[in-house]
Design a protein around this motif. Structure first.
Motif: not given
Ligand code: GLN
Length: 285
Positions: A91-95, A97-99, A118-128, A186-190, A210-212
């Motif tokens: 999983v992507l380490t929560p940043r 920035d994502s706060e 709904l959280d699309l691409g939840t990864g660790s689940g941090c946003l949800m 969503s914090n999608p790969p960007y 995949m997360a990046l």
């Molecule tokens: N939602 C998770 C986060 O914000 C994962 C995002 C992702 O994997 N792109 O960290």
């Protein structure tokens, strides 16, 4: 390098001289982890001696850190929104920035809290998890394409006692059907594939690709924009994390998608602590 019986402060100095590339903060976090104590306890007892096993584990972690593995993965945890999350290389380490995504969601939902999130691409689940702790009455659906990420998110929701308020789906954004939802995040790969080599080694070689990465950087937003109108409830809100310089294109893309579906939305943008536009939101009329 570090023998059993070495005092903690001496071990830290030795770590710093053998691995000058490792910051003092990182070395100290790794040492605290091996000793199983808090910073306060280390300060109170700076000469606490390392056991055989602790010295060996510290050495191992220092080596892996020197090879670029993120501290969050070595410790297996990272804090986000004041909450603890289990972390692995899946999983992507929560940043921090994502706060910004959570802050913007709170701003645009003030006075009108969402019931379904709904959280699309939840990864660790941090946003949800952050949103569910803020919106105490809400229930959530968290989606991720990676089965390993879903397992981690499931553990995190359980640890945070949120399991009865969130359902997990292992699916691609485009395969997911459900809702409608009052708040979609969503914090999608960007990151563009072409920018791969300019990333720090810690990220490039150790976090899930995949997360990046997302083609030209906008692929995931295109998919999200396409499916958003059928997932969002009337009067619903969407908050997305974006990369540096992506705000204009993402705003245009979503406004177009909403318009085509006969929906109109007010957009807003929020910068992160570094002043970089980091989150965009759409509030449906
Ligand atoms: N939602 C998770 C986060 O914000 C994962 C995002 C992702 O994997 N792109 O960290």
């Amino acid at each position: 390098m570090i023998a059993a019986g070495t005092g903690a402060e001496t071990a830290l100095r030795s770590a710093r001289s053998h691995y000058p590339g490792i910051s003092r903060l990182d070395a100290r976090l790794l040492l605290l982890h091996c000793l199983g104590i808090s910073l306060e306890e280390l300060i109170a007892e700076p000469n606490r001696q390392l056991t055989d096993i602790q010295a060996e584990q510290f050495e191992k972690l220092l080596l892996r850190r020197s090879q670029g593995q993120p501290v969050s993965q070595l410790l297996g945890e990272k804090e986000f929104w004041g909450l603890p999350f289990r972390i692995s290389r899946d999983v992507l380490t929560p940043r921090p920035d994502s706060e910004t995504v959570v802050e913007l969601a709170l701003e645009i939902c003030r006075g009108n809290p969402p019931a379904r999130i709904l959280d699309l691409g939840t990864g660790s689940g941090c946003l949800m998890a952050a949103l569910l702790t803020e919106f105490m009455q809400a229930e959530g659906v968290a989606v991720d394409i990676s089965p390993a990420a879903v397992t981690i998110a499931e553990q995190n929701f359980a640890d945070l006692e949120l399991s009865d308020r969130v359902r997990l789906h292992c699916a691609d954004f485009s395969d997911f059907e459900g809702g409608p939802f009052d708040l979609i995040v969503s914090n999608p790969p960007y990151i563009a594939d072409a920018d791969r080599d300019s990333l720090p080694v810690d990220v490039r070689d150790h976090e899930p690709a995949m997360a990046l990465f997302a083609g030209d950087g906008y692929e995931a937003y295109h998919t999200l924009a396409r499916y958003m109108p059928r997932l969002i409830a009337p009067g619903g809100r969407v908050v997305l994390e974006i990369g540096q310089g992506q705000a204009d294109r993402v705003l245009t893309m979503f406004e177009l998608a909403f318009n085509q579906a006969g929906l109109s939305a007010r957009a807003s943008v929020k910068p992160d602590l570094a002043g970089i536009d980091r989150a965009v939101a759409f509030c449906l009329d």
